[in-house]
Design a protein around this motif. Structure first.
Motif, PDB file in Angstrom:
ATOM      1  N   LEU A   1       0.831  -1.205   0.000  1.00 60.14           N
ATOM      2  CA  LEU A   1       0.000   0.000   0.000  1.00 60.14           C
ATOM      3  C   LEU A   1       0.868   1.258   0.000  1.00 60.14           C
ATOM      4  CD1 LEU A   1      -2.734   1.403   0.120  1.00 60.14           C
ATOM      5  CD2 LEU A   1      -2.652   1.192   2.605  1.00 60.14           C
ATOM      6  N   ALA A   2       1.934   1.258   0.790  1.00 53.85           N
ATOM      7  CA  ALA A   2       2.834   2.412   0.835  1.00 53.85           C
ATOM      8  C   ALA A   2       3.427   2.694  -0.541  1.00 53.85           C
ATOM      9  CB  ALA A   2       3.938   2.179   1.864  1.00 53.85           C
ATOM     10  N   GLN A   3       3.725   1.642  -1.306  1.00 55.18           N
ATOM     11  CA  GLN A   3       4.254   1.818  -2.662  1.00 55.18           C
ATOM     12  C   GLN A   3       3.172   2.321  -3.616  1.00 55.18           C
ATOM     13  OE1 GLN A   3       5.940  -1.939  -3.801  1.00 55.18           O
ATOM     14  NE2 GLN A   3       7.391  -1.962  -2.100  1.00 55.18           N
ATOM     15  N   LEU A   4       1.970   1.765  -3.491  1.00 53.49           N
ATOM     16  CA  LEU A   4       0.884   2.151  -4.395  1.00 53.49           C
ATOM     17  C   LEU A   4       0.513   3.623  -4.269  1.00 53.49           C
ATOM     18  CD1 LEU A   4      -1.564  -0.902  -4.189  1.00 53.49           C
ATOM     19  CD2 LEU A   4      -0.292  -0.132  -6.192  1.00 53.49           C
ATOM     20  N   VAL A   5       0.461   4.129  -3.044  1.00 54.74           N
ATOM     21  CA  VAL A   5      -0.002   5.511  -2.859  1.00 54.74           C
ATOM     22  C   VAL A   5       1.009   6.537  -3.362  1.00 54.74           C
ATOM     23  CG1 VAL A   5      -1.565   4.965  -0.958  1.00 54.74           C
ATOM     24  CG2 VAL A   5       0.783   5.667  -0.449  1.00 54.74           C
ATOM     25  N   GLU A   6       2.220   6.079  -3.703  1.00 50.50           N
ATOM     26  CA  GLU A   6       3.211   6.987  -4.283  1.00 50.50           C
ATOM     27  C   GLU A   6       3.064   7.108  -5.798  1.00 50.50           C
ATOM     28  OE1 GLU A   6       7.105   5.862  -3.026  1.00 50.50           O
ATOM     29  OE2 GLU A   6       6.650   6.160  -0.900  1.00 50.50           O
ATOM     30  N   HIS A   7       2.300   6.210  -6.408  1.00 53.64           N
ATOM     31  CA  HIS A   7       2.087   6.270  -7.857  1.00 53.64           C
ATOM     32  C   HIS A   7       1.343   7.568  -8.181  1.00 53.64           C
ATOM     33  CE1 HIS A   7       0.423   5.421 -11.812  1.00 53.64           C
ATOM     34  NE2 HIS A   7       1.358   4.484 -11.928  1.00 53.64           N
ATOM     35  N   PRO A   8       1.776   8.310  -9.229  1.00 53.28           N
ATOM     36  CA  PRO A   8       1.170   9.624  -9.520  1.00 53.28           C
ATOM     37  C   PRO A   8      -0.352   9.620  -9.659  1.00 53.28           C
ATOM     38  CG  PRO A   8       3.116   9.270 -10.876  1.00 53.28           C
ATOM     39  CD  PRO A   8       2.882   7.992 -10.124  1.00 53.28           C
ATOM     40  N   HIS A   9      -0.917   8.583 -10.299  1.00 50.14           N
ATOM     41  CA  HIS A   9      -2.377   8.536 -10.473  1.00 50.14           C
ATOM     42  C   HIS A   9      -3.096   8.352  -9.139  1.00 50.14           C
ATOM     43  CE1 HIS A   9      -2.242   8.731 -14.769  1.00 50.14           C
ATOM     44  NE2 HIS A   9      -1.531   7.623 -14.881  1.00 50.14           N
ATOM     45  N   ILE A  10      -2.457   7.634  -8.242  1.00 55.63           N
ATOM     46  CA  ILE A  10      -3.075   7.351  -6.944  1.00 55.63           C
ATOM     47  C   ILE A  10      -2.758   8.456  -5.943  1.00 55.63           C
ATOM     48  CG2 ILE A  10      -3.112   5.719  -5.010  1.00 55.63           C
ATOM     49  CD1 ILE A  10      -2.582   3.509  -7.109  1.00 55.63           C
ATOM     50  N   ALA A  11      -1.570   9.040  -6.045  1.00 57.27           N
ATOM     51  CA  ALA A  11      -1.170  10.090  -5.098  1.00 57.27           C
ATOM     52  C   ALA A  11      -2.163  11.251  -5.093  1.00 57.27           C
ATOM     53  CB  ALA A  11       0.238  10.585  -5.430  1.00 57.27           C
ATOM     54  N   SER A  12      -2.740  11.552  -6.258  1.00 62.55           N
ATOM     55  CA  SER A  12      -3.678  12.675  -6.346  1.00 62.55           C
ATOM     56  C   SER A  12      -4.953  12.433  -5.531  1.00 62.55           C
ATOM     57  CB  SER A  12      -4.047  12.946  -7.806  1.00 62.55           C
ATOM     58  OG  SER A  12      -4.749  11.834  -8.349  1.00 62.55           O
TER      59      SER A  12
END
Length: 195
Positions: A133-144
């Motif tokens: 989850l920590a890695q996923l939330v850093e993805h630009p599409h998800i970070a927004s």
């Protein structure tokens, strides 16, 4: 029982999960405006059959899933093309007792709220999911979407991960209706299969 407006989607929304929606149909623009004005939300029900967009005739009819998630609007903005984009976050689950489409084509349902599960610490064997989850939330599409990644209980972690992972909506619905320990074990099995 309570009557709430419904937004049928071809996607499943989980408690604590976030998703963006592009709103362009007048009926849903009205719904969103009412929700923003009154600081209320609406129910998201998985559309098993039928169209999200209003069509003149749907010979097969519309079929909604029995369990949905109440959503609140956490962010919104207009695009240059005039479309409205809202970000919604799931709050709590409900079971639909009766749903109907009104004259203005908006859906409403009588729902029974599903009690939230007690907080259970994340078991050691699934600690890798927190790292994922920590890695996923850093993805630009998800970070927004500004998702909270500091989740320390099984229900929250499994719901947010199930929301984000690219899995079929029927599988997501099965996970939504599972208890939190079954959900987190199901996610671990899915990830093992993906590898």
């Amino acid at each position: 029982m309570e009557t709430i407006p419904l937004f049928p989607l071809k996607a499943v929304l989980f408690p604590k999960g976030r998703m963006p929606l592009q709103i362009f149909e007048p009926r849903y623009l009205d719904l969103v405006k009412d929700c923003l004005k009154t600081n209320t939300g609406f129910g998201v029900a998985w559309l098993r059959q039928g169209s999200e967009v209003s069509v003149a005739s749907q010979p097969q009819g519309t079929k909604l899933a029995d369990v949905g998630t109440y959503a609140s609007i956490v962010d919104w903005h207009s695009l240059e093309n005039g479309l409205l984009v809202v970000v919604i976050e799931g709050e709590k689950k409900f079971r639909i007792q009766h749903a109907e489409q009104r004259v203005n084509e908006l859906w409403q349902a009588e729902v029974e709220w599903i009690e939230p599960e007690p907080s259970i610490p994340i078991p050691q064997y699934s600690a890798e999911l927190k790292n994922l989850l920590a890695q996923l939330v850093e993805h630009p599409h998800i970070a927004s979407l500004e998702i909270d990644s500091d989740l320390n209980d099984v229900d929250s972690l499994s719901c947010v991960l199930a929301q984000l992972l690219p899995i079929d909506e029927s599988v997501k619905y099965s996970l939504l209706t599972s208890d939190s320990l079954t959900r987190i074990e199901g996610l671990m099995d899915l990830l093992a299969a993906m590898e």
